[in-house]
Design a protein around this motif. Sequence first.
Motif, PDB file in Angstrom:
ATOM      1  N   LEU A 111      -6.636   3.056  -0.975  1.00 32.88           N
ATOM      2  CA  LEU A 111      -5.763   2.610   0.116  1.00 32.88           C
ATOM      3  C   LEU A 111      -6.472   1.538   0.947  1.00 32.88           C
ATOM      4  O   LEU A 111      -5.858   0.534   1.341  1.00 32.88           O
ATOM      5  CB  LEU A 111      -5.372   3.797   0.988  1.00 32.88           C
ATOM      6  N   THR A 145      -6.565  -2.022  -0.495  1.00 28.97           N
ATOM      7  CA  THR A 145      -5.374  -2.877  -0.411  1.00 28.97           C
ATOM      8  C   THR A 145      -5.549  -3.950   0.653  1.00 28.97           C
ATOM      9  O   THR A 145      -4.779  -4.919   0.681  1.00 28.97           O
ATOM     10  CB  THR A 145      -4.132  -2.036  -0.097  1.00 28.97           C
ATOM     11  N   TYR A 162      -0.305   3.733  -2.669  1.00 27.48           N
ATOM     12  CA  TYR A 162      -1.639   4.282  -2.404  1.00 27.48           C
ATOM     13  C   TYR A 162      -1.618   5.235  -1.213  1.00 27.48           C
ATOM     14  O   TYR A 162      -2.370   6.229  -1.191  1.00 27.48           O
ATOM     15  CB  TYR A 162      -2.626   3.142  -2.178  1.00 27.48           C
ATOM     16  N   ASP A 200       0.789  -1.231   0.000  1.00 32.81           N
ATOM     17  CA  ASP A 200       0.000   0.000   0.000  1.00 32.81           C
ATOM     18  C   ASP A 200       0.816   1.273   0.000  1.00 32.81           C
ATOM     19  O   ASP A 200       0.265   2.367   0.139  1.00 32.81           O
ATOM     20  CB  ASP A 200      -0.936   0.018   1.206  1.00 32.81           C
TER      21      ASP A 200
END
Length: 416
Positions: A173, A176, A104, A101
Motif C-alpha cells: 500500500l 503505491t 492494496y 491503491d
Amino acid sequence: MTGRRLLLPLFLSLALAACSDSGQQSAGGGAAGGAPERPPQPVSFVAMKKAEQPITAVLPGRASAFQSAEIRPRVTGEIKEIAFKQGSEVKAGDLLYKIEDSTYAAEVAQAEATVAKAQASIPSAQANLARYERLVNSGATQIEFENARVTLLQAEADVAQANAALKAAQINLELTEIRAPFDGVTSISNVSIGNIVTANQTNALTTLRRIDPIYIDLIDSSANLLELRSSLESGKLSGDPRKADIRLALEDGTEYPTTGKLDMADMSVSETTGTYQIRALFDNPRDIILPGMYVRATVTLGNLNGYLIPQRAATRNARGELSAKFITADNKVETRIFAKSSVSNNNWLVTEGINEGDRLIVDGFQWIGDGATVQPVEATVDERGFVVEAPKAEADKPAADDSAVEKAADKPADRP
C-alpha cells in the motif's frame, strides 16, 4: 694625316678622364643623397627569472551526476497522479507518482482481519494448556498435555504469519506512493495519468539526478602517469597531486568560477586506448554544469623550479622539440632548442638552457632570423600569456617624438 692620328688618342684620353670624373661625382652624390641603411628592427622581450612554478595538465572530460536513479514502480497499478513538475528540483521523500491503491487497501484490511482471527484462538489454547498441566499427574495423560502445548504454539504461529502478511500488504500500500530517494532534479516523465505500470518494469517512469555536487570524469594517458610518478620519486616535482586544485573551462571557453578536488583515480588502464580515468568533484550550486557536458580541466600536478616561456613566444621544430628566440649581449638574435619542457598553465616551463636575466623575444620574432641585429624593447606578458604590454616609459616615447615632429613642422622654414 699625321696630325689627325695624334689628335685621336688625345681626344680619347680626355673623354675617358671626363667619364671617370663623372662616375666619381655620381657615386659621391648617391652616397650623400641615397637612402640610409635600414635600422635594427624593434622586438619586445621579457627577462627570464627562475622561480617555482606549477606544473599543469589539460585533460578532456565529461560531467556526470553525483547520484542518479531510474525511478520504477514496485507494485502494479494505474497512475492516478503525477505530483512533480518535470525537470524541477525535488527533495528526498517528495511524492513523485501515486498509483491507484484501492486494491492494496483492501488487502491490508483482509490481512488485519486474519490477524484478529489468529489472535482470538490464543486465549483458549493457553487456558487448555494450563488445565492439562494441572491434571497431568491426576488422570490426564502426558500425550494430552503435549497436544495442548502444540495447539498453543500453532495458534501463536498463525498470529505471526498473519502479522507478516499484514506487513506485506501495508508495504504494498505504501509503495503505491513513489517518492524521491534523494534530493535531485527530475527528467521528463515517461508515463501519463491513466497509464498502467507493472512492478519492476524495464522502462523507468523518470530519472532523478543529483548534480550538486557533480562529478567530472577526466581521461589521461598511462605514459603521463608514469612520467608523473618518476618526477615525484626523483624529487624534481614537489607537492601532492591528490590534493591539487582542478580548474574547468566549459564548452564555450569560459572559466568555471569554482575549483574542484580529486575524488578518485581508476587503478586500471584501458587496453584499447592506453588511458585511465580520473574523477574530480565540483560544487555546482547554480546547476551551470549538467551531466554529459564536455569540459577541459587544468590539473595542477605539483611545482617545479624553472623558467616560464609564454606559448606565444615558442614554436615546435620537426622533431617536436620546443624552440624560442633570445637576444644576445650584442643585440643579435639566436634560437635555442629545449629537449624537455613541461606545461605550466599558458606557458612552457624549462629547467635547462636558460640563465637568469636572459632576454626572451615575445613579439616580432616571426620576421627575423638568427644573427639579425635588433632593437630590444622590454615588455610584460599578462597572466593568460596572450597580450604583450609595453611599459609606460616606452609607451610615452612615441608621443614625445610625435610632439617634437609637430613642433618642427610648425616652425617656419629658413628662406634663402
